[in-house]
Design an enzyme around this catalytic site. Structure first.
Site, PDB file in Angstrom:
ATOM      1  N   HIS A   1      -7.420  -5.982   0.125  1.00 15.80           N
ATOM      2  CA  HIS A   1      -6.228  -5.015   0.398  1.00 15.80           C
ATOM      3  C   HIS A   1      -5.445  -5.651   1.400  1.00 15.80           C
ATOM      4  O   HIS A   1      -4.177  -5.558   1.207  1.00 15.80           O
ATOM      5  CB  HIS A   1      -6.827  -3.763   0.700  1.00 15.80           C
ATOM      6  CG  HIS A   1      -5.559  -2.732   0.630  1.00 15.80           C
ATOM      7  ND1 HIS A   1      -4.829  -2.312  -0.471  1.00 15.80           N
ATOM      8  CD2 HIS A   1      -4.859  -1.988   1.691  1.00 15.80           C
ATOM      9  CE1 HIS A   1      -3.962  -1.334  -0.423  1.00 15.80           C
ATOM     10  NE2 HIS A   1      -4.098  -1.388   1.116  1.00 15.80           N
TER      11      HIS A   1
ATOM     12  N   ASP B   1      -8.886  -6.482  -4.454  1.00 13.05           N
ATOM     13  CA  ASP B   1      -8.494  -5.450  -3.524  1.00 13.05           C
ATOM     14  C   ASP B   1      -9.619  -4.265  -3.802  1.00 13.05           C
ATOM     15  O   ASP B   1      -9.722  -3.826  -5.100  1.00 13.05           O
ATOM     16  CB  ASP B   1      -7.187  -4.870  -3.892  1.00 13.05           C
ATOM     17  CG  ASP B   1      -6.710  -3.691  -2.973  1.00 13.05           C
ATOM     18  OD1 ASP B   1      -7.539  -2.837  -2.316  1.00 13.05           O
ATOM     19  OD2 ASP B   1      -5.474  -3.601  -2.755  1.00 13.05           O
TER      20      ASP B   1
ATOM     21  N   SER C   1       0.744  -1.234  -0.092  1.00 16.83           N
ATOM     22  CA  SER C   1      -0.023  -0.080  -0.068  1.00 16.83           C
ATOM     23  C   SER C   1       0.978   1.278   0.018  1.00 16.83           C
ATOM     24  O   SER C   1       1.709   1.391  -0.704  1.00 16.83           O
ATOM     25  CB  SER C   1      -0.870  -0.031   1.296  1.00 16.83           C
ATOM     26  OG  SER C   1      -1.945   0.732   1.063  1.00 16.83           O
TER      27      SER C   1
END
Length: 265
Positions: free
Chosen positions: A242, A214, A87
């Site tokens: 995610h 995600d 991320s």
């Protein structure tokens, strides 16, 4: 995971978390890699995890990433790590590659923001912010009236469940909610930084791992980042939200181990 690696094939993985979480988020993947005989570091970036500083004491992205940079500074000459960012952690590992390219065998972006070497590091974040997305109960707030400190981010329970942890177990969701902290993406600061360079950041071998389910950084945007800045290899994990670190740790650990065999020989 496969049988434990012997000393010659053991690798050093440095796993870098995203915004509002900490090194704890890697506990399942780190355990699997260690059980396979690898060395694993999961640093808490500033004002994250168990780092004691509040966000207001971390004014810049460089300050935020300093624990990672200090870790790489301590890596002995001639030794290389497999650097993994998830991320927002992708921007931190990109900075680390820029500063220490000789210490990185491969940089792995796990549904992670991946800067290029043509634009300021904020570019991919700004492109992402332009996408229409319902952020539900996520809060974006200034930390000070003058606007000198970075905008803070806080994940609410609804967006956490729907966008980030939708395939995680109820226990992992509870854990995530209990350990989350206020964070920032330091966009204004990153706008002021020059692009990372082709000679340094661009010289590091890169792998992008696409998380197919995600709901936070959609597959389409992940693939746009790869199109914007091509990498050595793209891999996919199906059934991963995610937080694949928690929802599909076996698949992610195997993927990272495979990458290490290929790029960190």
């Amino acid at each position: 995971m496969a049988a434990p690696a012997d000393q010659a094939s053991s690798k050093h993985f440095v796993l870098v978390h995203g915004v509002c979480v900490g090194g704890w988020a890697w506990f399942k993947v780190a355990t699997r890699l260690r059980d396979a005989g690898h060395r694993v570091s999961t640093p808490d970036l500033a004002a994250s995890g168990v780092d004691p500083r509040p966000l207001r004491e971390v004014p810049t992205f460089r300050d935020y990433s300093k624990p990672l940079l200090d870790l790489l500074l301590s890596v002995p000459p001639g030794e290389k790590v497999v650097l993994v960012g998830h991320s927002f952690g992708g921007v931190s590992i990109a900075l680390a590659c820029e500063l220490f390219p000789e210490k990185v065998a491969a940089a792995v972006f796990v549904s992670a923001f991946m800067p290029d070497h043509r634009s300021p590091p904020s570019y991919v974040l700004e492109k992402y912010k332009k996408r229409r997305m319902d952020w539900m109960d996520m809060e974006f707030k200034p930390q000070d009236p003058e606007g000198k400190l970075p905008i803070s981010i806080r994940f609410g329970p609804l967006v956490t469940r729907a966008k980030f942890y939708q395939l995680c177990s109820p226990e992992d969701l509870t854990l995530g909610r209990s350990l989350m902290r206020v964070g920032s993406m330091f966009v204004d600061d990153l706008k002021l930084q020059p692009p990372y360079t082709e000679a340094r950041y661009g010289s590091v071998r890169k792998v992008f791992i696409v998380l197919k389910d995600d709901n936070a950084i959609f597959e389409g945007f992940q693939r746009w980042m790869v199109q914007n800045y091509p990498v050595d290899e793209v891999r996919e994990i199906h059934g991963a939200d995610h937080m694949a670190l928690l929802s599909t740790p076996d698949e992610l650990a195997r993927c990272l181990a495979d990458v290490a065999v290929k790029y960190a020989a």
